[in-house]
Design a protein around this motif. Structure first.
Motif, mmCIF file in Angstrom:
data_model
loop_
_atom_site.group_PDB
_atom_site.id
_atom_site.type_symbol
_atom_site.label_atom_id
_atom_site.label_comp_id
_atom_site.label_asym_id
_atom_site.label_seq_id
_atom_site.Cartn_x
_atom_site.Cartn_y
_atom_site.Cartn_z
ATOM 1 N N ALA A 48 63.263 80.815 121.252
ATOM 2 C CA ALA A 48 64.362 81.422 121.997
ATOM 3 C C ALA A 48 65.431 80.370 122.283
ATOM 4 O O ALA A 48 65.114 79.219 122.607
ATOM 5 C CB ALA A 48 63.847 82.010 123.304
ATOM 6 N N LEU A 49 66.694 80.770 122.152
ATOM 7 C CA LEU A 49 67.822 79.910 122.501
ATOM 8 C C LEU A 49 68.775 80.707 123.385
ATOM 9 O O LEU A 49 68.868 81.934 123.257
ATOM 10 C CB LEU A 49 68.548 79.433 121.242
ATOM 11 C CG LEU A 49 67.800 78.422 120.364
ATOM 12 C CD1 LEU A 49 68.562 78.173 119.073
ATOM 13 C CD2 LEU A 49 67.582 77.115 121.110
ATOM 14 N N PRO A 50 69.514 80.051 124.267
ATOM 15 C CA PRO A 50 70.373 80.783 125.208
ATOM 16 C C PRO A 50 71.685 81.280 124.624
ATOM 17 O O PRO A 50 72.427 81.985 125.311
ATOM 18 C CB PRO A 50 70.634 79.744 126.308
ATOM 19 C CG PRO A 50 70.509 78.432 125.618
ATOM 20 C CD PRO A 50 69.442 78.612 124.579
ATOM 21 N N VAL A 51 72.012 80.922 123.377
ATOM 22 C CA VAL A 51 73.246 81.394 122.755
ATOM 23 C C VAL A 51 72.911 81.952 121.373
ATOM 24 O O VAL A 51 71.898 81.582 120.768
ATOM 25 C CB VAL A 51 74.291 80.267 122.630
ATOM 26 C CG1 VAL A 51 74.635 79.685 123.992
ATOM 27 C CG2 VAL A 51 73.822 79.187 121.672
ATOM 28 N N ARG A 136 68.772 72.716 120.815
ATOM 29 C CA ARG A 136 68.581 72.457 122.244
ATOM 30 C C ARG A 136 69.257 71.164 122.672
ATOM 31 O O ARG A 136 69.851 71.083 123.755
ATOM 32 C CB ARG A 136 67.086 72.439 122.555
ATOM 33 C CG ARG A 136 66.458 73.829 122.477
ATOM 34 C CD ARG A 136 64.955 73.795 122.611
ATOM 35 N NE ARG A 136 64.411 75.162 122.639
ATOM 36 C CZ ARG A 136 63.164 75.483 122.334
ATOM 37 N NH1 ARG A 136 62.312 74.529 121.956
ATOM 38 N NH2 ARG A 136 62.759 76.739 122.389
ATOM 39 N N ARG A 146 79.135 78.468 123.281
ATOM 40 C CA ARG A 146 78.749 79.868 123.407
ATOM 41 C C ARG A 146 78.130 80.418 122.129
ATOM 42 O O ARG A 146 77.671 81.570 122.107
ATOM 43 C CB ARG A 146 79.970 80.715 123.800
ATOM 44 C CG ARG A 146 80.504 80.393 125.188
ATOM 45 C CD ARG A 146 79.463 80.772 126.253
ATOM 46 N NE ARG A 146 79.845 80.341 127.592
ATOM 47 C CZ ARG A 146 79.396 79.236 128.171
ATOM 48 N NH1 ARG A 146 78.557 78.435 127.510
ATOM 49 N NH2 ARG A 146 79.770 78.913 129.387
#
Length: 337
Positions: A48-51, A136, A146
């Motif tokens: 999982a990555l936040p963008v 990361r 973003r």
């Protein structure tokens, strides 16, 4: 003819060599199908990555235009005010360390293509054999980002992706066989994310619906000025015509570069070099008067090494058509903010 040249011909035309390698292609195909099945069953998972991540890749080996496509994507995203960074393995460098690219980096440290992407676009770039770790690290260093673009990594399934951009050149799918009997790294889409197809050629080279890109030379600029950020001058061709000029290219498809130079009316003396050639020693005679280089090669050559040779850096103008830009805009609107 070298083995590599024989393989390239067999991959396009078939023949006894491609036939002899078919059993190895079946084994390779079985291995990648098993690996894909593990992900479909949830026994392996993408991280999982936040963008969101856009992967730029191709189904065949060799240069099909991934780096120019990445630069084109960055231009389109920057025009929309979207802060984007790039992750890459950094193929051809002398280490596997995770590194953030800056203007003081060398191609030996970070790879020629990641360094070129950073110099040309100004976008943040990280390299690492583990692209998730590189992503990361880049996000930690640049929290304002973003969106991430992965230059290659289509088969790096641990990397989550929301969109793939598949790049094809005039070779299309070759003979349609998997490595090593053919050029295919995979036979079909093996993940569920949406994709856009971009043809780095004058016309579509597969049956896949897609978009065309215009590829032409933007001009040339002397190496010292290029390192200072000067743009290529389209009028430089006028001073280079009328005499033989040596052209060197460390590309997967060097003849493509030579052909484009000849289209500018230049009398080219071709010097093809291995892809990602390191330029640890100059590959031309010391008394060579003038040399033309690609930008991918220029990042490995500092002006102080040239002696009396005048080196010109030739820039590529690569622009997807308007329909690609519209399709990208629609895909971006569907991505999470």
């Amino acid at each position: 003819m070298s083995l590599a040249e024989r393989l390239q011909r067999a991959w396009q035309e078939g023949g006894p060599l491609a036939q002899a390698l078919r059993p190895l292609g079946w084994i390779y195909g079985l291995l990648i199908e098993i690996r894909a099945l593990l992900y479909r069953l949830g026994l392996r998972r993408a991280e999982a990555l936040p963008v969101p991540v856009i992967v730029v890749g191709n189904w065949i080996v060799g240069g099909a235009g991934k780096t120019p496509t990445t630069l084109a994507l960055l231009r389109l995203l920057q025009a929309q005010g979207i802060a984007a960074g790039v992750i890459s393995r950094g193929y051809g460098r002398d280490n596997d360390e995770l590194r953030l690219v800056d203007r003081a980096s060398t191609a030996a440290e970070v790879g020629d293509e990641p360094l070129l992407i950073h110099l040309r676009s100004g976008a943040p770039v990280a390299v690492g054999s583990d692209r998730v770790a590189a992503a990361r690290a880049l996000l930690a260093a640049q929290p304002e980002l973003r969106l991430l673009i992965s230059d290659d990594g289509l088969q790096h399934w641990r990397l989550p992706r929301r969109l793939s951009v598949l790049v094809f050149d005039e070779r299309g799918l070759g003979n349609g066989r998997l490595l090593p009997a053919g050029p295919l790294r995979q036979r079909r889409a093996m993940s569920a994310e949406p994709s856009l197809v971009l043809y780095n050629a004058g016309a579509p080279s597969t049956a896949l619906p897609g978009h065309l890109a215009r590829r032409q030379l933007a001009g040339a600029v002397e190496l010292a000025a290029w390192w200072q950020g000067a743009a290529a001058d389209p009028l430089a061709w006028q001073g280079l015509r009328g005499r033989p000029v040596l052209a060197a290219a460390g590309l997967a498809q060097p003849e493509r570069f030579f052909t484009m130079l000849r289209a500018q009316g230049l009398d080219v003396l071709p010097l093809p070099l291995p892809d990602h050639h390191d330029f640890s020693t100059l590959p031309w005679p010391a008394d060579t008067v003038e040399v033309l280089l690609t930008e991918k090669d220029a990042v490995k050559l500092r002006p102080e090494r040239l002696g009396r040779t005048r080196v010109w850096v030739v820039a590529l103008d690569f622009r997807p058509d308007d329909s690609f830009e519209r399709a990208l805009q629609q895909a971006l609107q569907a991505l999470p903010r």
